[in-house]
Design an enzyme around this catalytic site. Structure first.
Site, PDB file in Angstrom:
ATOM      1  N   GLY A  12       0.821  -1.210   0.000  1.00 29.74           N
ATOM      2  CA  GLY A  12       0.000   0.000   0.000  1.00 29.74           C
ATOM      3  C   GLY A  12       0.857   1.263   0.000  1.00 29.74           C
ATOM      4  N   GLN A  13       0.171   2.410   0.010  1.00 28.31           N
ATOM      5  CA  GLN A  13       0.885   3.704  -0.033  1.00 28.31           C
ATOM      6  C   GLN A  13       1.909   3.843   1.093  1.00 28.31           C
ATOM      7  N   ALA A  82      -1.646  -3.073   7.501  1.00 27.82           N
ATOM      8  CA  ALA A  82      -2.647  -3.806   6.714  1.00 27.82           C
ATOM      9  C   ALA A  82      -4.048  -3.383   7.130  1.00 27.82           C
ATOM     10  N   ALA A  83      -4.862  -3.066   6.141  1.00 26.85           N
ATOM     11  CA  ALA A  83      -6.266  -2.733   6.428  1.00 26.85           C
ATOM     12  C   ALA A  83      -7.058  -2.672   5.140  1.00 26.85           C
ATOM     13  N   SER A  85      -8.761  -0.048   3.853  1.00 30.19           N
ATOM     14  CA  SER A  85      -8.555   1.319   4.333  1.00 30.19           C
ATOM     15  C   SER A  85      -9.483   2.348   3.711  1.00 30.19           C
ATOM     16  N   THR A 126      -6.326   6.176  13.228  1.00 28.78           N
ATOM     17  CA  THR A 126      -6.798   7.154  12.247  1.00 28.78           C
ATOM     18  C   THR A 126      -7.651   8.268  12.848  1.00 28.78           C
ATOM     19  N   GLU A 128     -10.282   9.154  11.593  1.00 28.45           N
ATOM     20  CA  GLU A 128     -11.684   8.740  11.432  1.00 28.45           C
ATOM     21  C   GLU A 128     -12.305   8.323  12.763  1.00 28.45           C
ATOM     22  N   TYR A 150     -15.615   1.360   8.952  1.00 25.28           N
ATOM     23  CA  TYR A 150     -14.147   1.446   8.987  1.00 25.28           C
ATOM     24  C   TYR A 150     -13.686   1.994  10.331  1.00 25.28           C
ATOM     25  N   LYS A 154     -11.410   0.349  13.286  1.00 19.89           N
ATOM     26  CA  LYS A 154     -10.166   0.968  13.743  1.00 19.89           C
ATOM     27  C   LYS A 154     -10.210   1.269  15.244  1.00 19.89           C
ATOM     28  N   HIS A 180      -3.368  11.430   4.777  1.00 21.95           N
ATOM     29  CA  HIS A 180      -2.086  11.752   4.142  1.00 21.95           C
ATOM     30  C   HIS A 180      -2.033  11.081   2.780  1.00 21.95           C
TER      31      HIS A 180
HETATM   32  P1  NAP Z   1      -3.603   1.292   1.468  1.00 19.44           P
HETATM   33  O1  NAP Z   1      -2.801   1.957   0.394  1.00 19.44           O
HETATM   34  O2  NAP Z   1      -5.023   0.962   1.203  1.00 19.44           O
HETATM   35  O3  NAP Z   1      -2.816  -0.040   1.894  1.00 19.44           O
HETATM   36  C1  NAP Z   1      -3.413  -1.021   2.673  1.00 19.44           C
HETATM   37  C2  NAP Z   1      -2.522  -2.233   2.713  1.00 19.44           C
HETATM   38  O4  NAP Z   1      -3.163  -3.254   3.503  1.00 19.44           O
HETATM   39  C3  NAP Z   1      -2.233  -2.853   1.333  1.00 19.44           C
HETATM   40  O5  NAP Z   1      -0.903  -3.292   1.280  1.00 19.44           O
HETATM   41  C4  NAP Z   1      -3.164  -4.052   1.325  1.00 19.44           C
HETATM   42  O6  NAP Z   1      -2.734  -5.109   0.499  1.00 19.44           O
HETATM   43  C5  NAP Z   1      -3.072  -4.476   2.788  1.00 19.44           C
HETATM   44  N1  NAP Z   1      -4.141  -5.400   3.148  1.00 19.44           N
HETATM   45  C6  NAP Z   1      -5.474  -5.262   2.937  1.00 19.44           C
HETATM   46  N2  NAP Z   1      -6.132  -6.341   3.396  1.00 19.44           N
HETATM   47  C7  NAP Z   1      -5.194  -7.184   3.904  1.00 19.44           C
HETATM   48  C8  NAP Z   1      -5.242  -8.467   4.486  1.00 19.44           C
HETATM   49  N3  NAP Z   1      -6.393  -9.120   4.653  1.00 19.44           N
HETATM   50  N4  NAP Z   1      -4.086  -9.035   4.894  1.00 19.44           N
HETATM   51  C9  NAP Z   1      -2.904  -8.389   4.718  1.00 19.44           C
HETATM   52  N5  NAP Z   1      -2.796  -7.180   4.139  1.00 19.44           N
HETATM   53  C10 NAP Z   1      -3.927  -6.586   3.741  1.00 19.44           C
HETATM   54  O7  NAP Z   1      -3.576   2.181   2.808  1.00 19.44           O
HETATM   55  P2  NAP Z   1      -2.534   3.317   3.264  1.00 19.44           P
HETATM   56  O8  NAP Z   1      -3.072   4.630   2.848  1.00 19.44           O
HETATM   57  O9  NAP Z   1      -1.169   2.911   2.918  1.00 19.44           O
HETATM   58  O10 NAP Z   1      -2.736   3.254   4.841  1.00 19.44           O
HETATM   59  C11 NAP Z   1      -1.938   2.393   5.645  1.00 19.44           C
HETATM   60  C12 NAP Z   1      -2.641   2.152   6.967  1.00 19.44           C
HETATM   61  O11 NAP Z   1      -2.857   3.397   7.627  1.00 19.44           O
HETATM   62  C13 NAP Z   1      -4.023   1.521   6.858  1.00 19.44           C
HETATM   63  O12 NAP Z   1      -4.191   0.691   7.979  1.00 19.44           O
HETATM   64  C14 NAP Z   1      -4.977   2.694   6.925  1.00 19.44           C
HETATM   65  O13 NAP Z   1      -6.240   2.286   7.404  1.00 19.44           O
HETATM   66  C15 NAP Z   1      -4.247   3.581   7.908  1.00 19.44           C
HETATM   67  N6  NAP Z   1      -4.484   5.014   7.766  1.00 19.44           N
HETATM   68  C16 NAP Z   1      -4.308   5.629   6.563  1.00 19.44           C
HETATM   69  C17 NAP Z   1      -4.478   6.997   6.465  1.00 19.44           C
HETATM   70  C18 NAP Z   1      -4.260   7.721   5.162  1.00 19.44           C
HETATM   71  O14 NAP Z   1      -4.716   8.873   5.051  1.00 19.44           O
HETATM   72  N7  NAP Z   1      -3.562   7.136   4.196  1.00 19.44           N
HETATM   73  C19 NAP Z   1      -4.828   7.745   7.610  1.00 19.44           C
HETATM   74  C20 NAP Z   1      -4.980   7.073   8.825  1.00 19.44           C
HETATM   75  C21 NAP Z   1      -4.784   5.712   8.899  1.00 19.44           C
HETATM   76  P3  NAP Z   1      -3.204  -5.227  -1.045  1.00 19.44           P
HETATM   77  O15 NAP Z   1      -2.245  -4.365  -1.804  1.00 19.44           O
HETATM   78  O16 NAP Z   1      -3.065  -6.683  -1.306  1.00 19.44           O
HETATM   79  O17 NAP Z   1      -4.610  -4.732  -1.123  1.00 19.44           O
HETATM   80  O1  F7E Z   2     -12.541  11.028   1.319  1.00 22.50           O
HETATM   81  C1  F7E Z   2     -15.279  13.187   0.162  1.00 22.50           C
HETATM   82  C2  F7E Z   2     -15.603  12.002   1.054  1.00 22.50           C
HETATM   83  O2  F7E Z   2     -11.998   8.729   0.547  1.00 22.50           O
HETATM   84  C3  F7E Z   2     -12.314  12.322   1.804  1.00 22.50           C
HETATM   85  C4  F7E Z   2      -8.486   7.022   4.371  1.00 22.50           C
HETATM   86  O3  F7E Z   2      -7.103   7.019   4.126  1.00 22.50           O
HETATM   87  O4  F7E Z   2      -8.368   9.120   5.514  1.00 22.50           O
HETATM   88  C5  F7E Z   2      -8.976   8.447   4.423  1.00 22.50           C
HETATM   89  O5  F7E Z   2     -10.390   8.437   4.566  1.00 22.50           O
HETATM   90  C6  F7E Z   2     -13.595  13.131   1.750  1.00 22.50           C
HETATM   91  C7  F7E Z   2     -14.825  12.400   2.298  1.00 22.50           C
HETATM   92  O6  F7E Z   2     -10.720   9.760   2.490  1.00 22.50           O
HETATM   93  C8  F7E Z   2     -15.620  11.997  -3.262  1.00 22.50           C
HETATM   94  O7  F7E Z   2     -17.000  11.883   1.231  1.00 22.50           O
HETATM   95  C9  F7E Z   2     -16.278  13.708  -2.110  1.00 22.50           C
HETATM   96  O8  F7E Z   2     -15.593  13.283   3.060  1.00 22.50           O
HETATM   97  O9  F7E Z   2     -10.302  10.563   0.236  1.00 22.50           O
HETATM   98  P1  F7E Z   2     -11.361   9.972   1.059  1.00 22.50           P
HETATM   99  P2  F7E Z   2     -11.349   9.559   3.945  1.00 22.50           P
HETATM  100  O10 F7E Z   2     -12.705   8.995   3.881  1.00 22.50           O
HETATM  101  O11 F7E Z   2     -11.172  10.843   4.681  1.00 22.50           O
HETATM  102  C10 F7E Z   2      -8.606   8.547   6.804  1.00 22.50           C
HETATM  103  C11 F7E Z   2      -7.860   9.352   7.821  1.00 22.50           C
HETATM  104  C12 F7E Z   2      -8.342   7.100   6.852  1.00 22.50           C
HETATM  105  O12 F7E Z   2      -7.995   6.549   7.891  1.00 22.50           O
HETATM  106  C13 F7E Z   2      -8.751   6.294   5.679  1.00 22.50           C
HETATM  107  O13 F7E Z   2      -8.051   5.054   5.649  1.00 22.50           O
HETATM  108  O14 F7E Z   2     -13.893  13.399   0.384  1.00 22.50           O
HETATM  109  N1  F7E Z   2     -15.534  12.931  -1.276  1.00 22.50           N
HETATM  110  N2  F7E Z   2     -16.351  13.149  -3.324  1.00 22.50           N
HETATM  111  C14 F7E Z   2     -15.106  11.871  -1.967  1.00 22.50           C
HETATM  112  N3  F7E Z   2     -14.332  10.848  -1.590  1.00 22.50           N
HETATM  113  C15 F7E Z   2     -14.034   9.916  -2.531  1.00 22.50           C
HETATM  114  N4  F7E Z   2     -13.222   8.893  -2.180  1.00 22.50           N
HETATM  115  N5  F7E Z   2     -14.522   9.974  -3.807  1.00 22.50           N
HETATM  116  C16 F7E Z   2     -15.326  11.001  -4.227  1.00 22.50           C
HETATM  117  O15 F7E Z   2     -15.751  11.055  -5.358  1.00 22.50           O
END
Ligand code: NAP
Ligand code: F7E
Length: 349
Positions: A12-13, A82-83, A85, A126, A128, A150, A154, A180
């Site tokens: 993932g990212q 892993a999530a 996400s 998160t 969230e 979600y 979490k 991020h």
């Molecule tokens: P992401 O790009 O969606 O990556 C998620 C990773 O989890 C991928 O490598 C995915 O593998 C793996 N995964 C999903 N289901 C799994 C399973 N059953 N077993 C093992 N691995 C599994 O998410 P990210 O943005 O990098 O975020 C990383 C973590 O931070 C997540 O837990 C997310 O919820 C949390 N988080 C993210 C943000 C954000 O803004 N990015 C903010 C707060 C918290 P595949 O490639 O095989 O799908």
């Molecule tokens: O939505 C609105 C949507 O899907 C942001 C994950 O990394 O951050 C992420 O969750 C906002 C929401 O991220 C569209 O309704 C409008 O209000 O980019 P998002 P998220 O839901 O904030 C948290 C911290 C995590 O932990 C999560 O893993 O944007 N929105 N129009 C839209 N969102 C999407 N995806 N697509 C649209 O067309």
């Protein structure tokens, strides 16, 4: 002595950026990946680190595979990224999200407790968790009010991390990370969706950007900055929980405006709103307060909102231009379906 780290979610990212960061400070990096019918390593390839990672097949829903991954890697540090996400998908797959994003954390903690409770543990918590109606800015003391399946999953991971820390004395930390982003963000998330479609519009490859809730506000930071905080948390004397954010908040509409401004285009000519992108429940306003991380971890974000928007759109333009010129490289967008072809749920009038 070389340290070892095990990362779940390395494909993932954040997993990819964290792996790059740890390799840069000379860690031996192990990462788990899920078996899939098609390889899914484009981010590691894109960052040029694919050949340096030790890969272990494992799934967070299968405890035995997590135990095996720990035994193989024998890490000092375990980063649980892993999530499932995507908040939107958690409304479509609430049970699966609970299994992976919630119970997955319990499986990881329990595997560590049984195999080697000295291994330090980072949990990807998160913003969230705060959900709706939270006062802002949100810090480590702000009450949680999860507003999606979600966030509920979490929340379970957050509390189990604390329970294993307090109950078993394990070094287990929650990073409460606000949104991020980066050019290797998943295409379903709003920032990457906007920059990808806007770049295609600018190059004549697309005509319209279709979004849902434009008024939602988020505290958006840059993923490479945020993964450093994960490592910092595990280097402290004591395990603790930290908010990681930028302290700024901006609406989805502002994100669209800034992106189209960069391209010299009028966003109002290209944007449509469709209720299929509205969630049953959405979080209206997130704005973090990272003072504790600044004080204790000496961490602060390097990139701000305006820089982030620019990084995202520049990279997307660069990729589509290279693609149009016939260059081929690891990248997800050309293989991503048009969202009009993805049927997520029955919309009732
Ligand atoms: P992401 O790009 O969606 O990556 C998620 C990773 O989890 C991928 O490598 C995915 O593998 C793996 N995964 C999903 N289901 C799994 C399973 N059953 N077993 C093992 N691995 C599994 O998410 P990210 O943005 O990098 O975020 C990383 C973590 O931070 C997540 O837990 C997310 O919820 C949390 N988080 C993210 C943000 C954000 O803004 N990015 C903010 C707060 C918290 P595949 O490639 O095989 O799908
Ligand atoms: O939505 C609105 C949507 O899907 C942001 C994950 O990394 O951050 C992420 O969750 C906002 C929401 O991220 C569209 O309704 C409008 O209000 O980019 P998002 P998220 O839901 O904030 C948290 C911290 C995590 O932990 C999560 O893993 O944007 N929105 N129009 C839209 N969102 C999407 N995806 N697509 C649209 O067309």
């Amino acid at each position: 002595m070389t340290k070892s780290a095990l990362i779940t979610g390395i494909t993932g990212q954040d997993g990819a950026y964290l792996a790059k960061f740890l390799l840069g400070i000379k860690y031996k990096v192990f990462g788990t990946y899920r078996r899939s019918s098609t390889p899914n390593f484009w981010r590691l390839q894109y960052l040029g680190i694919f050949d340096e990672i030790n890969l272990i097949p494992a799934d967070i829903i299968d405890s035995s595979s997590i135990v095996e991954a720990i035994n193989i890697s024998q890490p000092e540090e375990f980063y649980n990224l892993a999530a499932q996400s995507f908040v939107g998908a958690s409304f479509e797959q609430p049970i699966g999200t609970g299994e992976i994003t919630g119970l997955g954390v319990t499986r990881a903690l329990e595997a560590l407790r049984q195999v080697d409770p000295e291994i330090r543990f980072y949990q990807a918590s998160t913003s969230e968790l705060y959900g709706n109606k939270a006062p802002f800015p949100q810090n480590e003391q702000t009450a949680f009010n999860p507003s999606s399946p979600y966030a509920v999953a979490k929340l379970s991971g957050y509390w189990n991390t604390r329970i294993y820390r307090e109950g078993y004395g394990m070094f287990a930390c929650n990073g409460i990370l606000f949104n991020h982003e980066s050019p290797i963000r998943g295409l379903e998330f709003v920032t990457r969706k906007i920059s990808n479609i806007a770049a295609k519009i600018a190059l004549g490859l697309e005509t319209t950007l279709v979004l849902g809730n434009l008024d939602a506000k988020r505290d958006w930071g840059y993923s490479p900055d945020y993964v450093e905080s994960m490592w910092l948390m595990l280097q402290q004397k004591e395990a603790d929980d930290y908010v990681i954010a930028t302290n700024e908040t901006h609406s989805v509409k502002e994100y669209v405006e800034k992106t189209f401004d960069f391209l010299g285009l009028d966003w109002q000519e290209y944007l449509k709103v469709d209720r299929r992108f509205l969630r049953p429940l959405d979080v209206n306003l997130l704005q973090g307060d990272y003072s504790k991380a600044e004080k204790k971890l000496k961490w602060k974000p390097k990139k701000r909102f305006h820089e982030l928007v620019e990084i995202m759109i520049k990279e997307e333009m660069n990729r589509w231009e290279r693609w149009q010129n016939g260059e081929r490289f690891p990248w997800d967008a050309p293989n991503y379906p048009h969202e009009a072809n993805i049927l997520t749920r029955v919309l009732r009038v």
